[in-house]
Structures are given as C-alpha cells and as structure tokens.
Motif scaffolding. Structure first.
Motif, PDB file in Angstrom:
ATOM      1  N   GLU A 125      14.723  38.852  78.834  1.00  0.00           N
ATOM      2  CA  GLU A 125      15.923  38.087  78.507  1.00  0.00           C
ATOM      3  C   GLU A 125      16.545  38.511  77.185  1.00  0.00           C
ATOM      4  OE1 GLU A 125      15.026  33.955  78.632  1.00  0.00           O
ATOM      5  OE2 GLU A 125      14.569  33.933  80.787  1.00  0.00           O
ATOM      6  N   ALA A 126      15.741  38.969  76.256  1.00  0.00           N
ATOM      7  CA  ALA A 126      16.254  39.348  74.941  1.00  0.00           C
ATOM      8  C   ALA A 126      17.023  40.663  75.027  1.00  0.00           C
ATOM      9  CB  ALA A 126      15.104  39.486  73.947  1.00  0.00           C
ATOM     10  N   PRO A 127      18.215  40.734  74.455  1.00  0.00           N
ATOM     11  CA  PRO A 127      18.986  41.986  74.472  1.00  0.00           C
ATOM     12  C   PRO A 127      18.235  43.143  73.829  1.00  0.00           C
ATOM     13  CG  PRO A 127      20.369  40.141  73.777  1.00  0.00           C
ATOM     14  CD  PRO A 127      18.968  39.633  73.824  1.00  0.00           C
ATOM     15  N   GLU A 128      17.493  42.837  72.733  1.00  0.00           N
ATOM     16  CA  GLU A 128      16.741  43.901  72.074  1.00  0.00           C
ATOM     17  C   GLU A 128      15.659  44.460  72.989  1.00  0.00           C
ATOM     18  OE1 GLU A 128      17.082  40.856  70.984  1.00  0.00           O
ATOM     19  OE2 GLU A 128      18.463  40.993  69.280  1.00  0.00           O
ATOM     20  N   GLY A 129      15.043  43.562  73.778  1.00  0.00           N
ATOM     21  CA  GLY A 129      14.002  43.996  74.695  1.00  0.00           C
ATOM     22  C   GLY A 129      14.538  44.892  75.795  1.00  0.00           C
ATOM     23  N   ARG A 130      15.680  44.547  76.321  1.00  0.00           N
ATOM     24  CA  ARG A 130      16.285  45.373  77.369  1.00  0.00           C
ATOM     25  C   ARG A 130      16.707  46.735  76.820  1.00  0.00           C
ATOM     26  NH1 ARG A 130      20.115  41.822  81.402  1.00  0.00           N
ATOM     27  NH2 ARG A 130      18.463  40.513  82.298  1.00  0.00           N
ATOM     28  N   ALA A 131      17.267  46.727  75.611  1.00  0.00           N
ATOM     29  CA  ALA A 131      17.664  47.990  74.986  1.00  0.00           C
ATOM     30  C   ALA A 131      16.450  48.893  74.779  1.00  0.00           C
ATOM     31  CB  ALA A 131      18.371  47.720  73.662  1.00  0.00           C
ATOM     32  N   PHE A 132      15.309  48.296  74.399  1.00  0.00           N
ATOM     33  CA  PHE A 132      14.080  49.074  74.212  1.00  0.00           C
ATOM     34  C   PHE A 132      13.628  49.681  75.535  1.00  0.00           C
ATOM     35  CE2 PHE A 132       9.444  49.169  74.559  1.00  0.00           C
ATOM     36  CZ  PHE A 132       9.137  50.077  73.546  1.00  0.00           C
ATOM     37  N   ILE A 133      13.683  48.891  76.609  1.00  0.00           N
ATOM     38  CA  ILE A 133      13.265  49.401  77.925  1.00  0.00           C
ATOM     39  C   ILE A 133      14.143  50.565  78.358  1.00  0.00           C
ATOM     40  CG2 ILE A 133      13.073  48.805  80.373  1.00  0.00           C
ATOM     41  CD1 ILE A 133      12.366  45.933  79.484  1.00  0.00           C
ATOM     42  N   LEU A 134      15.438  50.438  78.119  1.00  0.00           N
ATOM     43  CA  LEU A 134      16.353  51.517  78.488  1.00  0.00           C
ATOM     44  C   LEU A 134      16.080  52.782  77.684  1.00  0.00           C
ATOM     45  CD1 LEU A 134      19.726  49.569  78.841  1.00  0.00           C
ATOM     46  CD2 LEU A 134      18.485  50.698  80.682  1.00  0.00           C
ATOM     47  N   GLY A 135      15.848  52.621  76.384  1.00  0.00           N
ATOM     48  CA  GLY A 135      15.557  53.775  75.542  1.00  0.00           C
ATOM     49  C   GLY A 135      14.282  54.475  75.960  1.00  0.00           C
ATOM     50  N   GLU A 136      13.248  53.696  76.246  1.00  0.00           N
ATOM     51  CA  GLU A 136      11.983  54.286  76.683  1.00  0.00           C
ATOM     52  C   GLU A 136      12.116  54.947  78.053  1.00  0.00           C
ATOM     53  OE1 GLU A 136       9.011  54.446  74.939  1.00  0.00           O
ATOM     54  OE2 GLU A 136      10.323  53.847  73.310  1.00  0.00           O
ATOM     55  N   THR A 137      12.914  54.346  78.922  1.00  0.00           N
ATOM     56  CA  THR A 137      13.116  54.931  80.254  1.00  0.00           C
ATOM     57  C   THR A 137      13.839  56.268  80.139  1.00  0.00           C
ATOM     58  OG1 THR A 137      13.265  52.709  81.212  1.00  0.00           O
ATOM     59  CG2 THR A 137      14.061  54.544  82.553  1.00  0.00           C
ATOM     60  N   ALA A 138      14.828  56.348  79.242  1.00  0.00           N
ATOM     61  CA  ALA A 138      15.533  57.612  79.027  1.00  0.00           C
ATOM     62  C   ALA A 138      14.565  58.685  78.545  1.00  0.00           C
ATOM     63  CB  ALA A 138      16.665  57.415  78.018  1.00  0.00           C
ATOM     64  N   GLU A 139      13.645  58.298  77.640  1.00  0.00           N
ATOM     65  CA  GLU A 139      12.656  59.253  77.148  1.00  0.00           C
ATOM     66  C   GLU A 139      11.698  59.664  78.254  1.00  0.00           C
ATOM     67  OE1 GLU A 139       9.579  59.723  73.361  1.00  0.00           O
ATOM     68  OE2 GLU A 139      10.526  57.788  73.798  1.00  0.00           O
ATOM     69  N   LEU A 140      11.295  58.696  79.075  1.00  0.00           N
ATOM     70  CA  LEU A 140      10.406  58.993  80.203  1.00  0.00           C
ATOM     71  C   LEU A 140      11.050  59.988  81.159  1.00  0.00           C
ATOM     72  CD1 LEU A 140       7.905  58.393  82.008  1.00  0.00           C
ATOM     73  CD2 LEU A 140       9.215  56.488  82.978  1.00  0.00           C
TER      74      LEU A 140
END
Length: 493
Positions: A34-49
């Motif tokens: 739910e947290a915007p920061e958490g979603r942004a982190f998931i997206l950043g890590e997914t891009a790196e993955l």
C-alpha cells in the motif's frame, strides 16, 4: 548481483528456481503493498532483476503460459501508474490529482524498458523465433502505456514524456517495424498485421458511452492511435473506430467535439467512399457534423468545415459529373448555411475561419456557385469593410474568395461590377490609410488590384472606362498606382 540475491532483497528468495514463481510473487507483492515507497522499491528491484537475470531464466520456453505471465506482470506495472478515475460528468479532474503520476510513469517505463532490452537480446543473440509471439502479446500494452504518457497533458512531465518516447521506440524496434505508423498499420504487402486491432480491443471497454469519461487519457490515446493509420489499412478497423469517434463528437464539451470531429475527418480521408456510404454511415456522419455548424466556437468550426467539405465529396457527385440540369444538393445546403452565418458574424476569430474555408467551398463547387452570388456578394462586401488587424487573415481570405468567384462565375459578374468595384476602391482607400506593416499593406492592395483587373475582364473593359473618370486629386498615391496598374493592364490586353 545475481538473481538469488536480488530476490532475497525483494524478500522472495524461495522463488529463485523459476521465473514463473518469481513473477507471481512480485505481482502479488505489488498488489498487496500500500505504501508508495514500497511499490517504488519493488519496481526498482524488478527492473534490476530483469536487467541482470540470464535470458534462459527469463524466457525458459515462450509458450502461452509464459506470455500470460508476462502480460499479467506488465498490466500490474501499468496499473500502478494509471490515472485516477473521474466520476464527474465533465470527465476532467484538477491538475493536482495527477501530481504523483509522472514519477510513477517513469518508474514503470524503466521496468518495461529493461524487459524490452532483454527480449531484444533474446531475439538477436540467441536466435529465439519463439519469442515473437511474446512480443506480439506485450506490444499493445507497451503502446497504450507509452502514448498515455507521451502526450503533453497534466499527468505528464518532460522526464516522463522522454521515458515514454523511449518505450514506444523500443516497441517499434521489437516488432521489426520502421515507424510507429508501420507498427500500427502492419505490412499489408507482406501479410503482417499491425497492432491497431489489438490496441483497439484493449481500449474498447473504456470507450463505451458509460465509461469513456472516467479515464481522461483514453480519448487522447484513441485519437493519437487512429490518426497514425491511413488508407488502405484503416478500412479494416472502420467498425471499431467509427462509433467512438461519433461518441466524442456528440459530447457537450467543445474540446471533446473538436477531438471527435478530428477523428471523423481522418476516417473520411482514409476510408473509401463506398465503405463510408455502406449502411448509411456517411449520412449519419453528415448529420452529426452538420449540427456543429450552429456553434459559435471558432476552434470547433475550424475542424467542422474541412470535415464537411470532404464528406460532401463522398455524398455528392462533383458538379462536373452531376449531369444537366445541375440540381441543388447538400453542397448548396451547407454553403447557404455558412453564408448566412458569415453575414451576421461579428467575432473576428470566427470571421477568419469562415473566410478561409469559403475559398475551399468555392473551388470545390465550381460553376454552381452562381446559385449563391447574391448572398456571396453581400458577404464579400461586408468582410472587406471590417479590418481584422494585425494579420488581416479574414480580408486576405475574402479577397482570395472574390478572385476565385470572378474566375469561375465570370459570365454572371458583369451585372455586379458596380457594387464590387465600389467596395474594392473603398477597400484600397481604407488600407492605404491604415497603420499596417508595409509588406502586408502591399499584399492587400495587390490582391485588390488583381480583383479589379478580373472584374474588368468580366465586364469586357467597361470598368477601366469608369476608373479613368475618377478624380485623381482625391486619391492617395498608393491607390492611384493601383488604379493605374489596372487600366494599364487592361490596355495591354
């Protein structure tokens, strides 16, 4: 950093053995976070993955399951940057409602670009033709997302537009297309279909009468996609693009009407006349567009008149081929309406639009313009009397309209010589005394002189006799030079 370490950072280490389970967990975490920061982190890590993972791990076998997995993941990402829904009848939200969208769009673009780069590597370096169906599955979502954030709108920024532009370019490259137009239209000569069909199928649920105003971007995406596809490819999608275009043009907001008429005009220009006349589509279109002629909005009239002019060529035969006697048709109905509104119009912006398009109607109608000479004469005289400085667009256009009328309807112009000559001479006197740029003043006086010369030809030289009787002591030097040019040119004939 390897795949296992990245997944550990994302707290889904147990999914390292398979991209299926990893992407399912990422999708699940993104939905639950739910947290915007958490979603942004998931997206950043997914891009790196996606950037670091081996191609064999990302694309073990490009079957229907893998395509479905990636499509679901991409849709989850694009939903993260989706515009807030609007529940008001206006279909618009305050600009502040979109404050966080540009940053979200950039994050999603980064992930999709990383995925696109890996797909491109698989196609080029591993010779994986089985990846092509995956490209075909994901490309429509890539296109819709990139066009949504490519446009200069309240929900985009310069940075997000650049990212969207890169993503759209990557979609073009993935499909082996040379341009966005080819991406959407396909290659008919090679039997390769474009993406417009799948894109329209994806947009269709949001383009209904009940839902199209909920997402402010969908009308712009539809319009942008539509105008990229021209004949002969557009005919195939007529059933899908015609109803939404009519829906937009029938709205009460001027900006939506303009967008709808813009789409309808593109359809008229790029679909064969026979297909437009089928099932009375052209008649429906004519009545829908004709109703907009009653507006007082210049921006709407500016798109309605060219659309009507091209549509009338679909509905009616050209005057040259209409046979004798030439019966009045819808060209006459529309021109009569335009001249009526022109005669009583006082807004300068509308006068400019009307005058500019009047020239086109005269050219298209040809000799049958003689049916409207009485009213046309009143309009021309009235428009010459009113300045629309500093550009003088209306008076330049009305002089052009007069020249065309004199050239086309010359057998009927001798009887109108008196009023038109008087109006042109008054116009020359007025312009010579007005504070206008020198080049513009010369252009106006040159065009008026040319009209006088044409009028003299129509009157078989009678005008030059009248011009020589003018008292030169009452005329300024610029006006006198113009008259001398007319009489001298007449003598040389």
């Amino acid at each position: 950093m390897d795949v296992a370490h990245i997944l550990q950072e994302m707290k889904i280490r147990d999914a390292a053995d398979s991209c299926y389970s990893a992407f399912s967990r990422i999708d699940e975490r993104l939905e639950l976070e739910e947290a915007p920061e958490g979603r942004a982190f998931i997206l950043g890590e997914t891009a790196e993955l996606l950037s670091l993972a081996p191609l064999d791990w990302l694309f073990p076998e490009a079957n229907a399951d893998l395509r479905g997995q990636y499509l679901g993941l991409v849709n989850s990402f694009t939903r993260y940057a989706a515009l807030p829904l609007c529940d008001t009848d206006s279909g618009t939200l305050p600009a502040k409602s979109y404050e966080d969208i540009p940053a979200k769009a950039q994050a999603v673009s980064a992930v999709l670009l990383a995925l696109s780069a890996q797909i491109q590597k698989a196609l080029e370096h591993q010779n994986r033709p089985d990846i092509r169906p995956l490209v075909r599955t994901l490309a429509p979502s890539f296109c819709i997302f990139s066009v949504t954030h490519l446009l200069e709108q309240p929900w985009s920024s310069a940075a997000s537009r650049n990212s969207a532009r890169e993503l759209l370019a990557s979609a073009v490259a993935l499909t082996g297309s040379r341009s966005v137009q080819e991406l959407l239209s396909g290659k008919p000569g090679e039997g390769q279909k474009g993406l417009l069909g799948p894109v329209l199928d994806t947009l269709q649920p949001e383009l209904t009468k009940e839902s199209w105003k909920r997402n402010q971007a969908v009308k712009h995406v539809f319009s942008w996609m539509l105008v990229q596809v021209e004949r002969p490819c557009l005919t195939e999608y007529l059933e899908k693009v015609f109803p939404p275009s009519l829906l937009l043009s029938d709205d009460y907001r001027t900006e939506n009407k303009v967008l709808g008429v813009h789409c309808l005009h593109h359809i008229v220009l790029n679909v064969p006349a026979a297909d437009l006349r089928q099932f009375n589509r052209a008649h429906v279109l004519y009545h829908a567009v004709f109703n907009h002629l009653h507006t007082s909005e210049a921006v709407l009239i500016q798109v309605v008149l060219p659309c009507l002019l091209d549509l009338l060529s679909v509905l009616e035969k050209p005057p040259v081929h209409s046979g004798l006697p030439r019966k009045p048709n819808r060209f006459d109905v529309v021109l009569r309406h335009i001249l009526t509104y022109m005669e009583m119009e006082h807004k300068l912006d509308l006068r400019r639009v009307y005058a500019k398009n009047l020239v086109l109607f005269i050219e298209r109608m040809g000799i049958v313009i003689i049916r409207h000479l009485k009213r046309l004469e009143r309009v021309i005289v009235g428009y010459l009397e009113v300045s629309d400085a500093p550009e003088e667009e209306a008076r330049l256009s009305i002089l052009d309209a007069l020249q065309k009328t004199l050239q086309i309807a010359w057998p009927r112009m001798e009887r109108r010589m008196g009023s038109l000559a008087q109006s042109l001479l008054r116009f020359l006197v007025d312009v010579s005394s007005e504070s206008l740029p020198t080049q513009l003043k010369e252009q106006l006086m040159t065009q008026a002189s040319h009209c006088l010369l044409l009028l003299d030809h129509c009157s078989k030289g009678k005008l030059q006799t009248l011009l020589r009787e003018l008292d030169s002591s009452c005329l300024s030097e610029p006006v006198l030079k113009c008259i001398q040019k007319v009489t001298a040119a007449s003598l040389c004939q």
